[in-house]
Scaffold this motif. Structure first.
Motif, mmCIF file in Angstrom:
data_model
loop_
_atom_site.group_PDB
_atom_site.id
_atom_site.type_symbol
_atom_site.label_atom_id
_atom_site.label_comp_id
_atom_site.label_asym_id
_atom_site.label_seq_id
_atom_site.Cartn_x
_atom_site.Cartn_y
_atom_site.Cartn_z
ATOM 1 N N LEU A 164 0.780 -1.002 0.042
ATOM 2 C CA LEU A 164 0.090 -0.081 0.035
ATOM 3 C C LEU A 164 0.842 1.274 -0.048
ATOM 4 O O LEU A 164 0.595 2.283 -0.804
ATOM 5 C CB LEU A 164 -0.988 0.196 1.254
ATOM 6 N N THR A 165 1.800 1.512 0.891
ATOM 7 C CA THR A 165 2.703 2.303 0.868
ATOM 8 C C THR A 165 3.657 2.689 -0.440
ATOM 9 O O THR A 165 3.721 3.660 -0.855
ATOM 10 C CB THR A 165 3.808 2.031 1.920
ATOM 11 N N GLY A 166 4.051 1.404 -0.931
ATOM 12 C CA GLY A 166 4.976 1.490 -2.188
ATOM 13 C C GLY A 166 4.206 2.106 -3.210
ATOM 14 O O GLY A 166 4.572 2.835 -4.082
ATOM 15 N N ILE A 167 2.731 1.836 -3.277
ATOM 16 C CA ILE A 167 1.828 2.311 -4.664
ATOM 17 C C ILE A 167 2.012 3.886 -4.556
ATOM 18 O O ILE A 167 2.453 4.454 -5.406
ATOM 19 C CB ILE A 167 0.378 1.601 -4.437
ATOM 20 N N TYR A 168 1.834 4.534 -3.313
ATOM 21 C CA TYR A 168 1.346 5.942 -3.365
ATOM 22 C C TYR A 168 2.971 6.655 -3.430
ATOM 23 O O TYR A 168 3.047 7.737 -4.114
ATOM 24 C CB TYR A 168 0.673 6.628 -2.280
ATOM 25 N N THR A 169 3.818 5.995 -2.756
ATOM 26 C CA THR A 169 5.230 6.580 -3.074
ATOM 27 C C THR A 169 5.881 6.500 -4.554
ATOM 28 O O THR A 169 6.493 7.590 -4.977
ATOM 29 C CB THR A 169 6.283 5.748 -2.053
ATOM 30 N N VAL A 170 5.575 5.284 -5.043
ATOM 31 C CA VAL A 170 6.081 5.270 -6.454
ATOM 32 C C VAL A 170 5.282 6.136 -7.439
ATOM 33 O O VAL A 170 5.867 6.739 -8.195
ATOM 34 C CB VAL A 170 5.827 3.719 -6.957
ATOM 35 N N LEU A 171 3.999 6.357 -7.169
ATOM 36 C CA LEU A 171 3.269 7.212 -8.159
ATOM 37 C C LEU A 171 3.488 8.648 -7.821
ATOM 38 O O LEU A 171 3.588 9.359 -8.822
ATOM 39 C CB LEU A 171 1.901 6.701 -8.003
ATOM 40 N N GLY A 172 3.375 9.010 -6.471
ATOM 41 C CA GLY A 172 3.667 10.456 -5.988
ATOM 42 C C GLY A 172 4.752 10.986 -5.938
ATOM 43 O O GLY A 172 5.120 12.267 -5.986
ATOM 44 N N GLY A 173 5.752 10.364 -5.740
ATOM 45 C CA GLY A 173 7.168 10.768 -5.438
ATOM 46 C C GLY A 173 7.437 11.705 -4.039
ATOM 47 O O GLY A 173 6.407 11.428 -3.179
ATOM 48 N N MET A 174 8.227 12.540 -3.878
ATOM 49 C CA MET A 174 8.443 13.169 -2.916
ATOM 50 C C MET A 174 7.517 13.981 -2.286
ATOM 51 O O MET A 174 7.297 14.264 -1.098
ATOM 52 C CB MET A 174 9.840 14.009 -2.925
ATOM 53 N N ARG A 175 6.707 14.534 -3.230
ATOM 54 C CA ARG A 175 5.499 15.504 -2.844
ATOM 55 C C ARG A 175 4.568 14.751 -2.038
ATOM 56 O O ARG A 175 4.071 15.078 -1.082
ATOM 57 C CB ARG A 175 5.077 16.174 -4.036
ATOM 58 N N ALA A 176 4.187 13.544 -2.579
ATOM 59 C CA ALA A 176 3.311 12.984 -1.976
ATOM 60 C C ALA A 176 3.692 12.409 -0.527
ATOM 61 O O ALA A 176 2.888 12.232 0.311
ATOM 62 C CB ALA A 176 3.029 11.538 -2.781
ATOM 63 N N VAL A 177 4.944 12.126 -0.330
ATOM 64 C CA VAL A 177 5.885 11.632 0.802
ATOM 65 C C VAL A 177 5.503 12.638 1.840
ATOM 66 O O VAL A 177 4.952 12.653 2.840
ATOM 67 C CB VAL A 177 7.281 11.150 0.557
ATOM 68 N N VAL A 178 6.007 13.966 1.534
ATOM 69 C CA VAL A 178 6.075 15.025 2.604
ATOM 70 C C VAL A 178 4.588 15.471 2.881
ATOM 71 O O VAL A 178 4.278 15.738 4.154
ATOM 72 C CB VAL A 178 6.940 16.229 1.887
ATOM 73 N N TYR A 179 3.700 15.562 1.978
ATOM 74 C CA TYR A 179 2.232 15.927 2.529
ATOM 75 C C TYR A 179 1.317 14.907 3.232
ATOM 76 O O TYR A 179 0.947 15.196 4.162
ATOM 77 C CB TYR A 179 1.639 16.389 1.341
ATOM 78 N N THR A 180 1.849 13.309 2.898
ATOM 79 C CA THR A 180 0.988 12.595 3.822
ATOM 80 C C THR A 180 1.782 12.303 5.234
ATOM 81 O O THR A 180 0.754 12.316 6.026
ATOM 82 C CB THR A 180 1.107 11.163 2.752
ATOM 83 N N GLU A 181 3.072 12.725 4.991
ATOM 84 C CA GLU A 181 3.735 12.556 6.501
ATOM 85 C C GLU A 181 3.289 13.480 7.374
ATOM 86 O O GLU A 181 3.119 13.332 8.499
ATOM 87 C CB GLU A 181 5.389 12.768 6.140
ATOM 88 N N THR A 182 2.734 14.729 6.920
ATOM 89 C CA THR A 182 2.453 15.998 7.839
ATOM 90 C C THR A 182 1.229 15.354 8.607
ATOM 91 O O THR A 182 0.938 15.585 9.817
ATOM 92 C CB THR A 182 2.404 17.418 7.008
ATOM 93 N N LEU A 183 0.044 14.713 7.791
ATOM 94 C CA LEU A 183 -1.090 14.343 8.201
ATOM 95 C C LEU A 183 -0.677 13.117 9.216
ATOM 96 O O LEU A 183 -1.319 13.155 10.311
ATOM 97 C CB LEU A 183 -2.024 13.797 7.077
ATOM 98 N N GLN A 184 0.254 12.336 8.903
ATOM 99 C CA GLN A 184 0.555 11.348 9.828
ATOM 100 C C GLN A 184 1.075 11.726 11.189
ATOM 101 O O GLN A 184 0.913 11.022 12.140
ATOM 102 C CB GLN A 184 1.719 10.040 9.100
ATOM 103 N N ALA A 185 2.094 12.574 10.999
ATOM 104 C CA ALA A 185 2.608 13.365 12.190
ATOM 105 C C ALA A 185 1.761 13.761 13.105
ATOM 106 O O ALA A 185 1.708 13.436 14.434
ATOM 107 C CB ALA A 185 3.601 14.104 11.889
#
Length: 539
Positions: A164-185
């Motif tokens: 599940l994590t791999g899918i959105y990381t592969v498709l969205g790159g760093m921008r997907a990572v930093v914005y989803t991480e803000t919600l997760q934090a």
């Protein structure tokens, strides 16, 4: 162990719907170029930078492992969680050099300061280190959490989360990572804070908990001859690991490099340092609470690594339990997403692009996606081997990092503070460091079959903190000695990349990149770190 009910599943479903919504929004906005994919277009504000730094660091291995340390008389491990002061060093000391050099990756910085050989070695070394310390540990911790929470077997839980994590990381790159991480934090801090509060209520407050476990249990400072955590080695080794992890590691530094400018990047690191003060109270204390309840016969768990999920499932009410479960899954996913993106950046920018410099941007992005998939598979394969090295997850993580950190920390510190260090010194130190780190891990695994009076047994059996401290000193002396065997670096290799060679114009620019409030908050963080060190002295 309470199982999740309908309200819990509703909370988890809502969280994942929001997460996938953010990921989808980001994927629609992104561009097919390397700066956008790997550094989110270098256009991120300080709040997102800081939240991303915190969320990248606090994965499920911290939640599970730090609570496990709190539940298994390993409180000295707490020192790794009060490294907020080292996060400040990233913003105040290292970031200006990285930003001035305009690099994407840490190996790329080594090439600018030293030569291409150091870049190659650090790229390969870093990818191997991610498999050893980040991917496999995070997947393992995720498996523990998911199987405990959802009642499914370990491997199903671990692999499902990875995919599940791999899918959105592969498709969205760093921008997907930093914005989803803000919600997760945000979710993780709120959830763990509520758990700590309700857990302390259940044990009858702080003083009642201390009475059960005894005050000396809450002492993070052991005597200098302690076989597990001698305090001098603990302070030195944890600082070496901290500088490597927070100031030179692609995984963390990449977040600061996504900032719009040095001012936003530094402010992001200050905000990240403020958030880094929280894990002590959010994750370690729940482990002590779980131990207190176990000693009173009110809670049961087999392994210390189960302390957090078991406490959570028994203390939190319906619905809230699901929200914190979602926070734990968020922690797992944010760590995995970060490391996936960092590995793909390292492989694509530092290895593939160097071999094929004329590759189109679109193909470089695709190469990073393929690299992510490959390294996930290797991480899963490593998990059974990892289980043999150390019983408590957090201790495994710190022991392996203690062998990896000394050569890299030595090269970066000397590179920035000592302009005489050259390409030969950096390259030779990194190569020597890889060999010694690998040797130590092998000796630790096979020490039972070695002669107890031999030098190999001595090296494999030496306390990991003491080994790390002496290893770092050796790396510093080795780097200086080998550098003196070759000519001093040229002015192009040191100008604006080491202290003592910064131009007046760059000094002026740096002075405008911070305010009085940045300085005041940084001093306040340092004061709180000292306060925590004094508080946990077992009295």
């Amino acid at each position: 162990m309470q199982t999740l009910d309908t309200f819990d599943w509703i909370a988890i479903s809502v969280y994942f719907a929001i997460l996938l919504g953010i990921a989808f929004w980001v994927i629609r906005k992104k561009e097919d170029n390397t700066e956008d994919y790997f550094l989110a277009g270098r256009n991120v504000g300080w709040f997102v930078v800081g939240a991303s730094i915190f969320a990248s660091n606090i994965g499920s291995e911290h939640v599970v492992g730090l609570a496990g340390a709190g539940a298994s008389n390993k409180l000295p491990m707490l020192i790794y969680e009060i490294h907020a002061w080292i996060v400040l060093i990233l913003g105040w000391v290292f970031l200006p050099f990285y930003a001035r050099s305009g690099v994407f990756t840490m190996p790329e910085f080594l090439e600018k300061r030293f030569d291409a050989r150091s870049r190659w070695v650090l790229s390969i070394f870093s990818i191997a280190a991610y498999v050893l310390t980040k991917i496999s540990v995070t997947i393992y911790a995720g498996g523990v959490v998911v199987s405990a929470l959802l009642g499914i077997d370990f491997w199903t839980g671990a692999i499902a989360t990875v995919i599940l994590t791999g899918i959105y990381t592969v498709l969205g790159g760093m921008r997907a990572v930093v914005y989803t991480e803000t919600l997760q934090a945000v979710l993780l801090v709120i959830g763990a804070g509520i758990l700590t509060y309700l857990g302390l209520e259940k044990v009858g407050g702080w003083s009642s908990m201390v009475e059960t476990v005894k005050p000396e249990y809450l002492n993070m400072w052991r005597p200098s001859d302690d076989p597990d955590f001698p305090w001098p080695s603990l302070v030195v080794s944890s600082t070496i690991v901290g500088i490597w992890y927070w100031c030179t590691d692609q995984y963390i530094v990449q977040r600061a490099l996504t900032a719009k400018n040095i001012k936003e990047g530094r402010r992001g690191t200050i905000f990240g340092a403020v958030m880094k003060l929280m894990p002590v109270f959010l994750f370690l204390i729940p482990g002590v609470i779980a131990l207190t309840l176990k000693m009173r016969g009110e809670l049961q768990w087999d392994s210390p690594d189960e302390a957090f999920p078991v406490l959570m499932s028994n203390v939190l009410p319906s619905g809230l339990r699901g929200l914190v479960a979602a926070g734990l899954l968020a922690a797992l996913m944010s760590s995995l997403a970060s490391v996936f993106n960092s590995v793909s950046t390292l492989f694509t920018v530092d290895i593939y692009k160097k071999l094929r410099p004329n590759t189109p941007e679109k193909k470089l992005v695709r190469t990073g996606q393929i690299a992510t998939v490959a390294v996930v598979i290797i991480g899963i394969i490593w998990i059974p081997i990892m289980a043999n090295i150390s019983g408590v997850l957090y201790e495994y993580l710190q022991s392996v990092q203690s062998y990896i950190a000394p050569p890299i920390t030595a090269v970066f510190l000397l590179g920035i503070f000592h302009k005489r260090i050259n390409g030969l010194g950096a390259y030779a130190t990194l190569i020597m460091g890889i060999v010694v780190a690998a040797l130590r891990i092998v000796l630790e695994l096979v020490r039972g079959s070695l002669d107890p009076d031999g030098i190999l047994f001595y090296l494999g059996d030496m306390n990991f903190l003491t080994f790390s401290a002496w290893f770092f000193l050796f790396c510093v002396l080795f780097a200086i000695g080998t550098s003196l065997l070759a000519p001093a670096p040229t002015i192009e290799k040191v100008e604006n990349l080491t202290y003592g060679t910064i131009t007046e114009e760059e000094k002026r620019k740096n002075k405008t990149s911070y305010t009085t409030s940045d300085i005041v908050i940084s001093i306040l963080v340092l004061a709180i770190v000292v306060g925590v060190m004094v508080f946990f002295n077992g009295k």
